[in-house]
Design a protein around this motif. Sequence first.
Motif, short mmCIF file in Angstrom:
data_model
loop_
_atom_site.label_atom_id
_atom_site.label_comp_id
_atom_site.label_asym_id
_atom_site.label_seq_id
_atom_site.Cartn_x
_atom_site.Cartn_y
_atom_site.Cartn_z
N LEU A 15 -109.06 -36.57 -36.91
CA LEU A 15 -109.55 -35.62 -37.90
C LEU A 15 -108.61 -35.60 -39.10
O LEU A 15 -107.50 -36.11 -39.06
CB LEU A 15 -109.69 -34.23 -37.28
N ASN A 16 -109.07 -34.97 -40.16
CA ASN A 16 -108.37 -35.00 -41.44
C ASN A 16 -107.15 -34.07 -41.42
O ASN A 16 -107.21 -32.94 -41.86
CB ASN A 16 -109.34 -34.59 -42.55
N SER A 17 -106.05 -34.57 -40.87
CA SER A 17 -104.82 -33.79 -40.80
C SER A 17 -103.64 -34.74 -40.97
O SER A 17 -103.63 -35.82 -40.36
CB SER A 17 -104.72 -33.05 -39.47
N TYR A 18 -102.66 -34.34 -41.76
CA TYR A 18 -101.53 -35.22 -42.03
C TYR A 18 -100.21 -34.60 -41.60
O TYR A 18 -99.33 -35.30 -41.10
CB TYR A 18 -101.48 -35.58 -43.51
N GLU A 19 -100.05 -33.30 -41.82
CA GLU A 19 -98.80 -32.65 -41.40
C GLU A 19 -98.65 -32.76 -39.89
O GLU A 19 -97.57 -33.05 -39.38
CB GLU A 19 -98.80 -31.19 -41.85
N ASN A 20 -99.73 -32.52 -39.17
CA ASN A 20 -99.78 -32.73 -37.73
C ASN A 20 -100.75 -33.87 -37.47
O ASN A 20 -101.31 -34.44 -38.39
CB ASN A 20 -100.22 -31.45 -37.02
N ARG A 21 -100.98 -34.19 -36.22
CA ARG A 21 -102.01 -35.16 -35.86
C ARG A 21 -103.05 -34.43 -35.02
O ARG A 21 -102.70 -33.79 -34.01
CB ARG A 21 -101.44 -36.36 -35.09
N VAL A 22 -104.30 -34.51 -35.43
CA VAL A 22 -105.37 -33.78 -34.77
C VAL A 22 -106.50 -34.75 -34.44
O VAL A 22 -106.91 -35.55 -35.30
CB VAL A 22 -105.89 -32.63 -35.67
N TYR A 23 -106.99 -34.66 -33.21
CA TYR A 23 -108.02 -35.59 -32.75
C TYR A 23 -109.12 -34.83 -32.01
O TYR A 23 -108.85 -33.85 -31.31
CB TYR A 23 -107.43 -36.62 -31.78
N GLN A 24 -110.34 -35.30 -32.17
CA GLN A 24 -111.41 -34.87 -31.28
C GLN A 24 -111.40 -35.82 -30.09
O GLN A 24 -111.46 -37.04 -30.26
CB GLN A 24 -112.76 -34.92 -31.98
N VAL A 25 -111.30 -35.26 -28.90
CA VAL A 25 -111.20 -36.06 -27.68
C VAL A 25 -112.42 -35.78 -26.81
O VAL A 25 -112.68 -34.63 -26.45
CB VAL A 25 -109.90 -35.75 -26.91
N GLY A 26 -113.14 -36.82 -26.47
CA GLY A 26 -114.31 -36.67 -25.62
C GLY A 26 -113.92 -36.33 -24.19
O GLY A 26 -112.95 -36.88 -23.65
N ILE A 27 -114.68 -35.42 -23.57
CA ILE A 27 -114.43 -35.00 -22.20
C ILE A 27 -115.68 -35.30 -21.37
O ILE A 27 -116.81 -34.99 -21.79
CB ILE A 27 -114.12 -33.49 -22.12
N GLU A 28 -115.50 -35.90 -20.20
CA GLU A 28 -116.62 -36.28 -19.35
C GLU A 28 -117.50 -35.07 -19.02
O GLU A 28 -117.03 -34.07 -18.50
CB GLU A 28 -116.11 -36.89 -18.03
N GLU A 29 -118.80 -35.18 -19.39
CA GLU A 29 -119.82 -34.19 -19.08
C GLU A 29 -119.50 -32.80 -19.62
O GLU A 29 -119.99 -31.79 -19.12
CB GLU A 29 -120.05 -34.12 -17.56
N GLU A 30 -118.65 -32.73 -20.63
CA GLU A 30 -118.32 -31.45 -21.27
C GLU A 30 -118.24 -31.65 -22.79
O GLU A 30 -118.24 -32.78 -23.28
CB GLU A 30 -116.99 -30.91 -20.76
N THR A 31 -118.18 -30.54 -23.50
CA THR A 31 -118.03 -30.59 -24.95
C THR A 31 -116.66 -31.15 -25.30
O THR A 31 -115.66 -30.82 -24.64
CB THR A 31 -118.17 -29.18 -25.54
N PRO A 32 -116.56 -32.00 -26.33
CA PRO A 32 -115.24 -32.52 -26.73
C PRO A 32 -114.27 -31.41 -27.08
O PRO A 32 -114.67 -30.29 -27.45
CB PRO A 32 -115.56 -33.38 -27.95
N LEU A 33 -113.00 -31.69 -26.95
CA LEU A 33 -111.94 -30.77 -27.32
C LEU A 33 -111.20 -31.29 -28.55
O LEU A 33 -111.23 -32.49 -28.84
CB LEU A 33 -110.95 -30.60 -26.17
N ILE A 34 -110.53 -30.39 -29.25
CA ILE A 34 -109.67 -30.77 -30.37
C ILE A 34 -108.23 -30.70 -29.89
O ILE A 34 -107.77 -29.65 -29.42
CB ILE A 34 -109.88 -29.83 -31.57
#
Length: 325
Positions: free
Chosen positions: A31-50
């Motif tokens: 995701l659009n973040s530079y000071e930190n690193r932020v990612y959308q991570v897919g989770i099996e059979e659940e909603t993705p987490l950030i």
Amino acid sequence: MSHPYDSLTPDTIIEAVESLGYLSDNRIFPLNSYENRVYQVGIEEETPLIAKFYRPERWSKEQILEEHDFIAELAEVELPAVQPVKINSCTLHEHKGFQFALFPRYGGHAPECDDADTLLQLGRLLGRIHQVGAVKPFQHRPGITIEQYATNSYRFLLESNFIPLDLVKAYQTLAEDCIKQVEAIWQSGIKPTAIRIHGDCHLGNILTRGDQFHFVDFDDSRMAPAIQDLWMFLSGDRHQQTAQLSELIGGYNEFYTFNTSELRLIEVFRTLRLMHYSAWLAKRWDDPAFPHSFTWFNTPRYWADHILELREQLAALQEAPLSLY
């Protein structure tokens, strides 16, 4: 030269998330973040987490937990601040030297601030946020000061040789004049009250869908006057900004009383942000993500434009402050 984030590989990201009991489907979207690193991570059979990985050595554990506690206080009174997921009573976790937190994913887009009703609603929400923020101070997180945001930024840029030699004198003169003007305004009898605020309350940190708003990324939450969370919604000419400000404050005052003397600080905080931003980019230039993403920085054209911005900002500091209808 290596950078701490070089070791934050996809495998490390997945390992960190799965260390908390989740099963990833191995889909990672930065995701659009530079000071930190932020990612959308897919989770099996659940909603993705950030997954948010905090920049090493920027905040202490105590400072990050104060941010999380503030968000939790807001959530307790049903304010739409996206709070980190609590796992085994903890919101902050560590994996391979990285401090990280998980957040639920919220969809939406930045609000349109040319709509009076939107500004009124945002003002109400910020009034409620500041009502909570005024209950007690931060113990570990810093405030916003002229020295940190302007003076130290100015000194760093002069000492680090980022500015082209033929522009150094112009930058030095304008930066010093801006700092003097900012200090004069701050010492002119204004009596702002520092409270816990969002700290970086621009439109990109607010998600809206329909008539619902969600405030995200309290990473820059600090002790500061309320106006710091309000001025970034203002744009356009003086007449337009006055109309926008009146809607914001109209909603704000329904829940928390705005100190009108802080209107004099709008251009002060705009100046601090302008000077701090250039120094922030320079300080982060050893992070490979910055030269890649900010290709326009550190060019002669950038510094010429920045000097022009400082000249315009100096003029704005010398104008009468905005007033409410």
